[in-house]
Design an enzyme around this catalytic site. Structure first.
Site, PDB file in Angstrom:
ATOM      1  N   GLU A 142     -25.695  39.304 -63.215  1.00 45.94           N
ATOM      2  CA  GLU A 142     -24.316  39.814 -63.282  1.00 45.94           C
ATOM      3  C   GLU A 142     -24.117  40.856 -62.183  1.00 45.94           C
ATOM      4  O   GLU A 142     -25.088  41.349 -61.615  1.00 45.94           O
ATOM      5  CB  GLU A 142     -24.063  40.425 -64.664  1.00 45.94           C
ATOM      6  CG  GLU A 142     -24.197  39.373 -65.759  1.00 45.94           C
ATOM      7  CD  GLU A 142     -23.724  39.869 -67.117  1.00 45.94           C
ATOM      8  OE1 GLU A 142     -23.444  41.080 -67.257  1.00 45.94           O
ATOM      9  OE2 GLU A 142     -23.631  39.031 -68.030  1.00 45.94           O
ATOM     10  N   PRO A 143     -22.865  41.215 -61.904  1.00 43.59           N
ATOM     11  CA  PRO A 143     -22.627  42.173 -60.820  1.00 43.59           C
ATOM     12  C   PRO A 143     -23.422  43.469 -61.015  1.00 43.59           C
ATOM     13  O   PRO A 143     -23.918  44.044 -60.041  1.00 43.59           O
ATOM     14  CB  PRO A 143     -21.115  42.424 -60.896  1.00 43.59           C
ATOM     15  CG  PRO A 143     -20.557  41.208 -61.548  1.00 43.59           C
ATOM     16  CD  PRO A 143     -21.605  40.687 -62.474  1.00 43.59           C
ATOM     17  N   ILE A 172     -24.471  33.250 -57.807  1.00 40.64           N
ATOM     18  CA  ILE A 172     -24.886  32.011 -58.463  1.00 40.64           C
ATOM     19  C   ILE A 172     -24.884  30.857 -57.459  1.00 40.64           C
ATOM     20  O   ILE A 172     -23.820  30.392 -57.023  1.00 40.64           O
ATOM     21  CB  ILE A 172     -23.954  31.679 -59.657  1.00 40.64           C
ATOM     22  CG1 ILE A 172     -23.840  32.897 -60.586  1.00 40.64           C
ATOM     23  CG2 ILE A 172     -24.470  30.446 -60.393  1.00 40.64           C
ATOM     24  CD1 ILE A 172     -25.168  33.440 -61.105  1.00 40.64           C
ATOM     25  N   THR A 173     -26.079  30.400 -57.107  1.00 34.07           N
ATOM     26  CA  THR A 173     -26.221  29.274 -56.181  1.00 34.07           C
ATOM     27  C   THR A 173     -25.621  28.019 -56.815  1.00 34.07           C
ATOM     28  O   THR A 173     -25.828  27.770 -58.008  1.00 34.07           O
ATOM     29  CB  THR A 173     -27.711  29.056 -55.857  1.00 34.07           C
ATOM     30  OG1 THR A 173     -28.218  30.228 -55.240  1.00 34.07           O
ATOM     31  CG2 THR A 173     -27.907  27.869 -54.916  1.00 34.07           C
ATOM     32  N   CYS A 247     -37.264  29.853 -67.303  1.00 35.83           N
ATOM     33  CA  CYS A 247     -36.675  29.042 -66.231  1.00 35.83           C
ATOM     34  C   CYS A 247     -36.977  29.673 -64.882  1.00 35.83           C
ATOM     35  O   CYS A 247     -37.338  28.987 -63.911  1.00 35.83           O
ATOM     36  CB  CYS A 247     -35.161  28.942 -66.399  1.00 35.83           C
ATOM     37  SG  CYS A 247     -34.634  28.174 -67.939  1.00 35.83           S
ATOM     38  N   ALA A 251     -38.706  28.360 -61.190  1.00 37.23           N
ATOM     39  CA  ALA A 251     -38.100  28.422 -59.859  1.00 37.23           C
ATOM     40  C   ALA A 251     -38.970  29.253 -58.914  1.00 37.23           C
ATOM     41  O   ALA A 251     -39.122  28.920 -57.742  1.00 37.23           O
ATOM     42  CB  ALA A 251     -36.703  29.001 -59.946  1.00 37.23           C
ATOM     43  N   GLN A 288     -53.398  38.795 -24.820  1.00 37.79           N
ATOM     44  CA  GLN A 288     -54.130  39.160 -26.029  1.00 37.79           C
ATOM     45  C   GLN A 288     -53.214  39.637 -27.147  1.00 37.79           C
ATOM     46  O   GLN A 288     -53.437  39.342 -28.321  1.00 37.79           O
ATOM     47  CB  GLN A 288     -55.178  40.229 -25.699  1.00 37.79           C
ATOM     48  CG  GLN A 288     -56.313  39.666 -24.858  1.00 37.79           C
ATOM     49  CD  GLN A 288     -57.401  40.679 -24.588  1.00 37.79           C
ATOM     50  OE1 GLN A 288     -57.223  41.877 -24.807  1.00 37.79           O
ATOM     51  NE2 GLN A 288     -58.532  40.212 -24.099  1.00 37.79           N
ATOM     52  N   LEU A 347     -40.285  35.315 -29.452  1.00 41.83           N
ATOM     53  CA  LEU A 347     -39.217  34.589 -28.775  1.00 41.83           C
ATOM     54  C   LEU A 347     -38.292  35.502 -27.969  1.00 41.83           C
ATOM     55  O   LEU A 347     -37.389  35.003 -27.278  1.00 41.83           O
ATOM     56  CB  LEU A 347     -38.384  33.779 -29.785  1.00 41.83           C
ATOM     57  CG  LEU A 347     -38.860  32.351 -30.029  1.00 41.83           C
ATOM     58  CD1 LEU A 347     -40.142  32.331 -30.841  1.00 41.83           C
ATOM     59  CD2 LEU A 347     -37.795  31.524 -30.719  1.00 41.83           C
ATOM     60  N   GLU A 372     -34.761  35.804 -57.648  1.00 46.81           N
ATOM     61  CA  GLU A 372     -35.824  35.295 -58.545  1.00 46.81           C
ATOM     62  C   GLU A 372     -36.885  36.360 -58.784  1.00 46.81           C
ATOM     63  O   GLU A 372     -38.072  36.083 -58.810  1.00 46.81           O
ATOM     64  CB  GLU A 372     -36.485  34.041 -57.951  1.00 46.81           C
ATOM     65  CG  GLU A 372     -35.516  33.006 -57.461  1.00 46.81           C
ATOM     66  CD  GLU A 372     -35.000  32.107 -58.563  1.00 46.81           C
ATOM     67  OE1 GLU A 372     -35.558  32.152 -59.669  1.00 46.81           O
ATOM     68  OE2 GLU A 372     -34.018  31.391 -58.317  1.00 46.81           O
TER      69      GLU A 372
END
Lengths: 393, 260
Positions: A142-143, A172-173, A247, A251, A288, A347, A372
């Site tokens: 929740e928020p 919420i995905t 649950c 995940a 190196q 990079l 999670e």
């Protein structure tokens, strides 16, 4: 690692493939090829646009067997924990958002129904969710309540045989694209779970924009405004907060592998880049300081992979404890984000461009670090396991 | 209806492929061995015919070393019903003439209505085996197809030519080959991968095919590789700076190279 001419990758150096069965290698290969063919070419664009063709992807992933793949029956593929982990790794090597789509569908929404649902709920939803025809989401956070879900404000009030839900869920995905939401709410009788068809009056799921992480993923708020549900919508076997935490444990297991996928992609990109890129008239990889970076990253990637496979074998023997999942989640996500950031330095300026996957992975892992279960919470879970003393509050 | 699909394991084109100067054959250690992608398209064509009809079975057939069984497993995981692996140490170094003879011996007497192959392998690239096989089996041949359809007692499809395609048709039994424009191969599903292990896979030696071993392999092949030269290093290209005539210059360059 017996290819002549090309140096081995970090995981080849560790001889990881020798720990995997032919079936596990074949499942990994088919997910890898799917990602190469259907996902990778589009990721930079999806990430930049902040949109994902999630319904189409869900049907393709469902056709492969990747949705709820570790569950038995109801159209699910019934694969091993290791195979599930390897699939998560390959998906997250493409993008954490793709793995999140699959994790939330299979390990949160489907697992909740599979583990705690009535036979009718399973029959109604699981086959459609396994095929990708129906997308699920999972509303716990929740928020104002993330690491402390027991303080949730969403409340389910009994009205005759019906339940009336009010409250808000956050981050919420899959929320805005879901046909079904598994929503957790406080009742006078403790926390209970509800299977909420998203076309129920009073339910809405506005998409959260302005994210700088997981941009190739649908993230939503769930608003429950006097959502009236029949008694049959309640998950009968979920009688406390232990159910949604169970649950989450599923995940998190996927993330233990998945995060390594993101790290592997970064390390392979940076290694190839360093071998090609010339600085002061020789390849960057010949210096190196660069080699130290590559060696340290290879070590952490390989160690993380060994830990993940060990946890998977424990899970296959039904001997995996939640605090052991915390070991994997804490270590592998922490090391993955370190690897992504270190690769970014190899990079140089190219490291910040979506032309390469590195900054995208680094940004995504910022979310993976805290969703999670935050690193802090997993640290305290391990601390409690070692001392017997809870230090959460 | 019975369909045979020819598959070949080749060095992955994504790898750094090399020839071994000593044996003048492919250095198989230089790249991961994979099922040739063109053969995946051949399997896909067969599976689409299977799904469109009743009682269609698909058998994947390969001739190759022990590891080539992995290519068959992939065909089975995609949905083929059974597989045949011709595996014999004396076959190493076989050319297209020998390969087609061995494949013909393996396919003869099995009542296949249709044999589907890729038009050419990505390693040898002779593009000769499908035609040779059709000749040896006394079957019609339809090569370089981008579509394959079976109806009644015939097979038809669009045959690619230098400047388009022709609609071609042949009575069954026939050998067809498909190009890289044919349908994109499916990814093996997890269930297919698990089911593949339980499907019949027959391994045959030359003796079991009734072929004399003394004529097999590179020592006895009709074609010989006399020399191997590494591809020259890439040279810098020609840079055309646009001064208003760049289009013409590029067109002239392409025309000089007979590319347009």
């Amino acid at each position: 690692m017996a290819r002549t001419g090309t140096p081995p990758t970090a995981l080849e150096l560790f001889g990881i493939d020798g720990l995997l069965s032919d079936d596990e290698l074949a499942i990994r290969q088919t997910v890898r090829e799917y990602c190469d063919g259907k996902i990778r070419p589009h990721l930079a664009d999806w990430f930049e646009a902040g949109s994902l063709p999630a319904r189409e992807l869900a049907r393709e992933l469902g056709s492969l067997g990747a949705l709820g793949m570790h569950l038995e029956g109801y159209g699910c593929a019934g694969m091993s924990a290791t195979a599930y982990g390897l699939a998560c790794l390959e998906l997250e090597a493409a993008d954490s958002g793709i793995r999140s789509l699959v994790s939330v569908q299979g390990s949160l929404a489907m697992y909740a129904i599979w583990a705690y649902g009535s036979e009718e709920q399973k029959q109604e939803w699981l086959p459609r969710m396994a095929s990708g025809e129906a997308i699920g989401c999972f509303g716990l956070t929740e928020p104002d309540h993330g690491s402390n879900p027991s303080g949730m404000r969403t409340y389910a009030k009994q009205d005759g045989d019906d339940w009336i839900l009010n409250g808000t869920k956050m981050w919420i995905t899959n929320g805005s694209i879901a046909q079904v939401a598994v929503v957790w709410a406080a009742t006078d009788d403790g926390v209970r779970g509800f299977v909420v068809p998203t076309d129920t009056p009073g339910f809405s799921a506005p998409e959260i924009k302005k994210k700088l992480s997981l941009r190739a993923s649908v993230t939503s708020e769930l608003v429950l405004d006097s959502v009236r549900l029949p008694a049959s919508a309640m998950l009968p076997e979920a009688t406390s907060l232990r159910a949604p935490l169970g649950c989450l444990n599923e995940a998190r297991f996927g993330i233990v592998f998945g995060a390594l996928g993101a790290a592997r992609e970064c390390l392979e990109t940076a290694t190839a880049y360093a071998r090609e890129r010339e600085v002061f008239d020789k390849p960057l990889a010949g210096f190196q300081l660069t080699q130290e970076k590559l060696a340290n990253m290879a070590l952490e990637l390989g160690k993380g992979m060994l830990l993940a496979l060990h946890l998977a074998r424990l899970k296959e023997q039904h001997a995996l404890a939640p605090e052991q999942v915390s070991l994997g989640k804490l270590n592998n996500v922490r090391e993955a984000i370190r690897i992504a950031r270190e690769c970014r330095t190899i990079l140089g300026a190219n490291g910040i461009s979506l032309e390469y996957p590195v900054i995208r992975h680094a940004n995504n892992l910022e979310s993976v670090l805290t969703y999670e279960g935050t690193s802090e919470v997993h640290t305290l879970v391990i601390g409690q396991a070692l001392t017997g003393l809870p230090a959460f509050r | 209806m019975k369909i045979a699909v020819l598959v070949k394991q080749v060095p992955d084109t994504y790898g750094d492929r090399r020839m071994d100067p000593a044996t003048r054959t492919v250095d198989r250690g230089s790249a991961d061995p994979v099922i040739d992608e063109i053969n995946e398209r051949a399997v896909e064509a067969a599976l689409q015919i299977k799904e469109a009809g009743d009682g269609v079975t698909v058998t994947a057939v390969t001739m190759g070393p022990v590891r080539a069984v992995e290519a068959l497993r992939k065909a089975l995981a995609m949905g083929a019903d059974s597989a045949v692996h011709i595996c014999d140490d004396t076959l190493a170094g076989s050319d297209a003439m020998q390969t087609s003879e061995v494949l013909a011996a393996a396919l003869a007497g099995r009542d296949f209505d249709l044999v589907i192959a890729g038009n050419e392998s990505t390693d040898g690239r002779t593009a000769a085996v499908p035609a040779m096989l059709a000749e040896r089996l006394g079957m019609a041949q339809l090569t370089f197809l981008r579509t394959v359809t079976v109806s009644g007692g015939s097979v038809s499809g669009e045959r690619m030519t230098g400047n388009g395609y022709v609609e071609a048709q042949a009575p069954l039994p026939a050998v067809v080959s498909v190009t890289e424009q044919s349908a994109e191969p499916r990814f093996p599903k997890f269930r297919g991968i698990m089911a593949a292990k339980k499907k019949p896979l027959q391994t045959l030696t030359l003796a079991e095919l009734g072929l004399p071993g003394g004529e097999a392999g590179g020592e006895n092949s009709w074609s010989r590789v006399l020399d191997v030269t590494a591809r020259p290093a890439r040279t810098a290209g020609t840079v055309v700076t646009d001064d208003g005539t760049a289009g013409t210059q590029v067109a002239e360059y392409l025309a000089a190279a007979k590319l347009i």
